[in-house]
Scaffold this motif. Structure first.
Motif, PDB file in Angstrom:
ATOM      1  N   ASP A 175      -5.410   0.615  -8.147  1.00 38.37           N
ATOM      2  CA  ASP A 175      -6.276   1.763  -8.322  1.00 38.37           C
ATOM      3  C   ASP A 175      -5.967   2.407  -9.665  1.00 38.37           C
ATOM      4  OD1 ASP A 175      -8.134   3.760  -7.705  1.00 38.37           O
ATOM      5  OD2 ASP A 175      -6.573   5.064  -6.886  1.00 38.37           O
ATOM      6  N   GLY A 176      -6.997   2.818 -10.404  1.00 39.27           N
ATOM      7  CA  GLY A 176      -6.792   3.461 -11.690  1.00 39.27           C
ATOM      8  C   GLY A 176      -7.051   2.519 -12.844  1.00 39.27           C
ATOM      9  N   ARG A 234       7.842   5.913  -5.718  1.00 33.39           N
ATOM     10  CA  ARG A 234       6.846   5.673  -6.764  1.00 33.39           C
ATOM     11  C   ARG A 234       7.504   4.919  -7.923  1.00 33.39           C
ATOM     12  NH1 ARG A 234       4.751   9.707  -9.622  1.00 33.39           N
ATOM     13  NH2 ARG A 234       6.213  11.323  -8.964  1.00 33.39           N
ATOM     14  N   TYR A 240       1.465   1.618  -3.675  1.00 32.70           N
ATOM     15  CA  TYR A 240       0.243   1.765  -4.457  1.00 32.70           C
ATOM     16  C   TYR A 240      -0.897   2.243  -3.559  1.00 32.70           C
ATOM     17  CZ  TYR A 240       3.031  -1.092  -7.599  1.00 32.70           C
ATOM     18  OH  TYR A 240       4.047  -1.574  -8.384  1.00 32.70           O
ATOM     19  N   PRO A 241      -0.869   3.519  -3.165  1.00 29.38           N
ATOM     20  CA  PRO A 241      -1.953   4.027  -2.314  1.00 29.38           C
ATOM     21  C   PRO A 241      -3.299   3.882  -3.023  1.00 29.38           C
ATOM     22  CG  PRO A 241      -0.126   5.585  -2.436  1.00 29.38           C
ATOM     23  CD  PRO A 241       0.137   4.541  -3.476  1.00 29.38           C
ATOM     24  N   GLY A 242      -4.290   3.456  -2.302  1.00 33.46           N
ATOM     25  CA  GLY A 242      -5.613   3.296  -2.891  1.00 33.46           C
ATOM     26  C   GLY A 242      -5.869   1.911  -3.447  1.00 33.46           C
ATOM     27  N   CYS A 243      -4.849   1.055  -3.500  1.00 35.45           N
ATOM     28  CA  CYS A 243      -5.070  -0.302  -3.987  1.00 35.45           C
ATOM     29  C   CYS A 243      -5.926  -1.076  -2.986  1.00 35.45           C
ATOM     30  CB  CYS A 243      -3.756  -1.025  -4.250  1.00 35.45           C
ATOM     31  SG  CYS A 243      -2.864  -1.517  -2.754  1.00 35.45           S
ATOM     32  N   ARG A 244      -6.622  -2.083  -3.477  1.00 31.13           N
ATOM     33  CA  ARG A 244      -7.452  -2.914  -2.618  1.00 31.13           C
ATOM     34  C   ARG A 244      -6.810  -4.291  -2.462  1.00 31.13           C
ATOM     35  NH1 ARG A 244     -11.124  -1.744  -6.453  1.00 31.13           N
ATOM     36  NH2 ARG A 244     -11.654  -3.940  -6.735  1.00 31.13           N
ATOM     37  N   GLU A 261       0.820  -1.211   0.000  1.00 30.40           N
ATOM     38  CA  GLU A 261       0.000   0.000   0.000  1.00 30.40           C
ATOM     39  C   GLU A 261       0.851   1.257   0.000  1.00 30.40           C
ATOM     40  OE1 GLU A 261      -2.511  -0.537   3.356  1.00 30.40           O
ATOM     41  OE2 GLU A 261      -3.957  -1.786   2.287  1.00 30.40           O
TER      42      GLU A 261
END
Length: 526
Positions: free
Chosen positions: A104-105, A321, A45-49, A42
């Motif tokens: 995410d994205g 990143r 990759y912020p926002g990943c599930r 995370e």
């Protein structure tokens, strides 16, 4: 992709086994390893599930039944099954439990992302091996620096994170050194520096002018106590040269290095396959062959990492990143259609990013749809469609008004108003009739750096610069009608979202992030 990690079966025995069962049974550490793994995923990759996959559910991968049996001293294992192309998510198995990481994205996860996740597993694998004394490496070596630094280093130098390794990663040591220098100043100025770490290729590169000197120092954080070292290399032109043993062997001019290492037959001005900020083109070129890695501490206190001829990672705003510029440039190039125009705008966005200047670059395949709606007519550089978009080409009664307004528009553009002070329209003649494909890059960057948007048609003809974008999304009937004046002007991101409904858009933030918008959505950040 799948990652599969299985501990050995617990041993049973006498009182000693029961007394030290917590150490002898790896299952006691399952929650720690799983928690660390997902926490660090995370962070990249912020926002990943992260979703749990039921053992018997339909989402369980078809290859989940392939079990690993412990043996040969390798109880903690990493198994990969890679698919071609990009995927929205990847499946992993940690100690027999299955999970899915969903990105995410709209771009999903590509080969570079999969390689990073694989490297994260390798670092945790090595931690596990050291913990249970199945590796000769000291745990203190993995505790130098942040865990994320080791994931990046393992991605670039995987051989340094195998159980048989006994020496620390040169990349991780270089990152820690740059991190420490970033906290220092020299003569009241921030430190900028860099290092070129030689790859594992056979033989010594021709660019190394002399062998490793006797008594050469290890390139590590201990060197940062030498204050004079902070100004010896500026990172932009000069770099420290680190050999395969991790020794500081020389200081090199990166441009001269590239000139010596240029493949036979390659022109001196041959461009990179993927654009890079001109300040760091030589750094990218230096890593195209031989597995070399270049690390730079920039004036903005970012750590830039170059490998394989592109910038692969950046540490900025407190986190690492994954950039993957090749995939992102390919997506942008396909959206623009004209490869030359795509490269010019992509390069311009990178230059603005490096200078920390905001910008908005818009490609409009059909200018008739945007003049008067997205772009105000007075901001258009005397484009022939301006009058049609305002009055409607199907309305004969409007032709007289169109001619009158067009004449007034031309007068304003030339600065021939009624004694008014010159405005931005007064200098439109400087760019009228010009193409982004023929303008000098520095001129394109100057136009793009002005407050507002730089707009061009699909062939590169300049439509507007410094334009404050408007949006009137009311439906247009069979014929064109004048747009309403109830337009809205918002932040740069809002303008980019609206403009992307008419054509591809690049937005450059003042914090250095370049974003691509297509069809009203942000598709990637660089």
């Amino acid at each position: 992709m799948s990652l599969s990690i299985h501990p050995p079966a617990p041993s049973s025995g006498g009182p000693e086994d029961r007394r030290f069962g917590a150490l002898r049974d790896p299952r006691a550490f399952v929650r720690v390893f799983v928690g660390v793994f997902f926490r660090d995923v995370e962070s990249f990759y912020p926002g990943c599930r992260i979703e749990s996959i039921d053992d018997e559910g339909p989402e369980r991968p078809a290859f989940a039944s392939r079990r690993l049996r412990p043996g040969g001293g390798m109880d903690f294992r990493l198994v990969e099954e890679l698919a071609e192309g990009r995927a929205q998510g990847v499946s992993i198995a940690l100690f027999g439990s299955w999970y899915r990481i969903v990105a995410d994205g709209s771009m999903g996860l590509g080969a570079e992302d999969v390689r990073l996740i694989r490297s994260m597993g390798a670092v945790l694998d090595l931690n596990y091996q050291i913990l249970f004394r199945r590796s000769r490496m000291s745990i203190l070596q993995l505790l130098r620096g942040m865990p994320e630094d080791h994931y990046v280093a393992a991605c670039l130098e995987p051989s340094a994170y195998t159980p048989a390794t006994t020496t620390p990663s040169r990349i991780a040591e270089a990152i820690l050194t740059l991190r420490t220098m970033a906290l220092s100043t020299y003569e009241n100025r921030r430190v900028t520096t860099g290092a070129l770490v030689l790859g594992p290729g056979p033989g010594e590169p021709e660019a190394v002018l002399r062998p490793t000197p006797p008594g050469a120092l290890d390139f590590g954080v201990e060197l940062t106590s030498l204050k004079s070292l902070h100004r010896l290399c500026d990172g932009r032109r000069t770099l420290f040269l680190v050999d395969r043993a991790g020794k500081l062997v020389d200081v090199v001019d990166v441009r001269q290095w590239v000139a010596r290492e240029r493949p036979e037959g390659e022109a001196e001005d041959a461009g990179l396959d993927v654009p890079c900020a001109r300040l760091y083109e030589a750094h990218a070129r230096a890593t195209r062959e031989g597995g070399h890695v270049c690390l730079v501490l920039s004036p903005h206190q970012e750590i830039k990492v170059f490998a394989g001829g592109v910038q692969t990672f950046v540490f900025a705003h407190g986190r690492w990143r994954v950039l993957d510029p090749a995939s992102k440039f390919a997506l942008w190039r396909d959206a623009v259609a004209d490869p030359r125009l795509a490269r010019v705008l992509f390069q311009t966005a990178l230059e603005l990013s490096e200078e920390r200047q905001g910008g908005l670059l818009v490609v409009v395949p059909d200018p008739a749809l945007v003049i008067g709606r997205l772009i105000a007519p007075e901001d258009v550089l005397d484009h022939p469609l301006a009058g049609l978009a305002i009055h409607g080409e199907d309305d004969p009664a409007a032709s007289v008004d169109a001619d009158r307004d067009d004449a007034a528009f031309r007068a304003l553009g030339a600065g021939r108003g009624r004694g008014d002070a010159p405005s931005k329209r007064s200098i439109h003649y400087l760019a009228r009739g010009r193409s982004l494909l023929t303008l000098d890059p520095a001129i394109v960057e100057a136009l793009a750096s002005l407050d507002g948007a730089l707009a061009a048609d699909g062939e590169g003809r300049l439509l507007a610069f410094g334009a404050i974008l408007r949006h009137d999304l009311s439906p247009v009937g069979g014929g064109r009608r004048p747009p309403t004046r109830d337009t809205a002007e918002g932040a740069r991101t809002t303008a980019a979202i609206v403009a992307s409904r008419f054509g591809p858009v690049l937005k450059v933030s003042e914090d250095g992030v370049v974003s691509c918008f297509l069809d009203g959505e942000r598709v990637w950040d660089l």
